[in-house]
Write a protein that holds these residues in place. Sequence first.
Motif, PDB file in Angstrom:
ATOM      1  N   GLU A 200       0.919   7.561  -6.165  1.00  0.00           N
ATOM      2  CA  GLU A 200      -0.157   8.550  -6.237  1.00  0.00           C
ATOM      3  C   GLU A 200       0.345   9.932  -5.835  1.00  0.00           C
ATOM      4  O   GLU A 200      -0.133  10.949  -6.357  1.00  0.00           O
ATOM      5  CB  GLU A 200      -1.326   8.127  -5.348  1.00  0.00           C
ATOM      6  N   TYR A 201       1.294   9.989  -4.925  1.00  0.00           N
ATOM      7  CA  TYR A 201       1.925  11.273  -4.565  1.00  0.00           C
ATOM      8  C   TYR A 201       2.611  11.884  -5.777  1.00  0.00           C
ATOM      9  O   TYR A 201       2.500  13.098  -6.027  1.00  0.00           O
ATOM     10  CB  TYR A 201       2.926  11.042  -3.439  1.00  0.00           C
TER      11      TYR A 201
ATOM     12  N   TYR B 246       0.839  -1.207   0.000  1.00  0.00           N
ATOM     13  CA  TYR B 246       0.000   0.000   0.000  1.00  0.00           C
ATOM     14  C   TYR B 246       0.872   1.255   0.000  1.00  0.00           C
ATOM     15  O   TYR B 246       0.582   2.233  -0.698  1.00  0.00           O
ATOM     16  CB  TYR B 246      -0.919  -0.006   1.218  1.00  0.00           C
TER      17      TYR B 246
ATOM     18  N   ILE C  40      -7.205   5.192  -1.794  1.00  0.00           N
ATOM     19  CA  ILE C  40      -6.189   6.229  -1.588  1.00  0.00           C
ATOM     20  C   ILE C  40      -6.799   7.619  -1.753  1.00  0.00           C
ATOM     21  O   ILE C  40      -6.523   8.524  -0.968  1.00  0.00           O
ATOM     22  CB  ILE C  40      -5.009   6.036  -2.566  1.00  0.00           C
TER      23      ILE C  40
ATOM     24  N   PRO D 281      -3.920  10.162   2.467  1.00  0.00           N
ATOM     25  CA  PRO D 281      -2.716   9.324   2.359  1.00  0.00           C
ATOM     26  C   PRO D 281      -1.616   9.979   1.528  1.00  0.00           C
ATOM     27  O   PRO D 281      -0.434   9.924   1.887  1.00  0.00           O
ATOM     28  CB  PRO D 281      -3.240   8.040   1.690  1.00  0.00           C
ATOM     29  N   VAL D 282      -1.999  10.604   0.418  1.00  0.00           N
ATOM     30  CA  VAL D 282      -1.014  11.301  -0.421  1.00  0.00           C
ATOM     31  C   VAL D 282      -0.371  12.435   0.373  1.00  0.00           C
ATOM     32  O   VAL D 282       0.842  12.672   0.277  1.00  0.00           O
ATOM     33  CB  VAL D 282      -1.678  11.824  -1.705  1.00  0.00           C
TER      34      VAL D 282
ATOM     35  N   VAL E 140       0.791   4.408  -2.618  1.00  0.00           N
ATOM     36  CA  VAL E 140       0.535   5.797  -2.235  1.00  0.00           C
ATOM     37  C   VAL E 140       1.659   6.715  -2.725  1.00  0.00           C
ATOM     38  O   VAL E 140       1.407   7.842  -3.155  1.00  0.00           O
ATOM     39  CB  VAL E 140       0.357   5.924  -0.710  1.00  0.00           C
TER      40      VAL E 140
END
Length: 256
Positions: free
Chosen positions: A47-48, A40, A133, A67-68, A44
């Motif tokens: 995705e950041y 996970y 996310i 989360p990001v 993330v």
Amino acid sequence: MTAVELILWQKIEDFQLDDHSASFKFSKRLARENGWSMNYTLRVIQEYKKFIFLCCISETGVTPSDPVDQVWHLHLTYTKSYWIDFCKNTLGKEIHHNPTKGGDSEATKFDSFYTFSRTLYKDKFSSEPPLDIWQNNEKRFSDINFRRINLRKYWLVPKPKVSKNLIIVYAIVVIGFLFIQASDTDSLSILFGILIGIPLIVSIIKALRNKNSGNDGCTPSGCGSGCTTHSSTSGCGSGCSGCSGSGCSGCGGGGD
């Protein structure tokens, strides 16, 4: 994506947050601090990178999922990696993190930024952002009551998955019936009042929970709330003003 955007995205995607010479890498620290699995965590981080790409190309403003945002917070503490290797040498501009100033107007603005972020994400990456996310707007700005806990001193026991509003409703009903039993007043009138009052109380609670929620984001220029981007040849140096929390906020630093 345009040809220029594709080049930028490739540079961002190729950027390594982990220092492979370190025994305790960025990704391991991120996983430990948030209680995430490594799989996970790596998702993330990806995705950041997508969020930072959206920061760079947005003409209005974008806001990360929570989360990001945790990746962003941690990366800001790796000052050389963030300001020099990432912002200066990879992006060619500074991405500043400014938390919300609070209030209804800020909440409305960041809610709009978050909606736009998800729309822009879908447009540029040709897919929906993953829901585990990138939460929906309601959860993003209400499910954020976090704090640091020393796990050597405290146990973490999850609460039952029962709505707080439902608990309050049950409590009101029970109190109402107890009051009826101890009173000579008209039972039907009291019950009617309880049933009318419950929706109003629940609405007020929801409004209070959503007000002044933790927001942050990214805007392409100026010194407003969120994140500001400036073409720059230096990172966040001693001239940085308004530093608080994790990283640097405001429009100080290496100049525009």
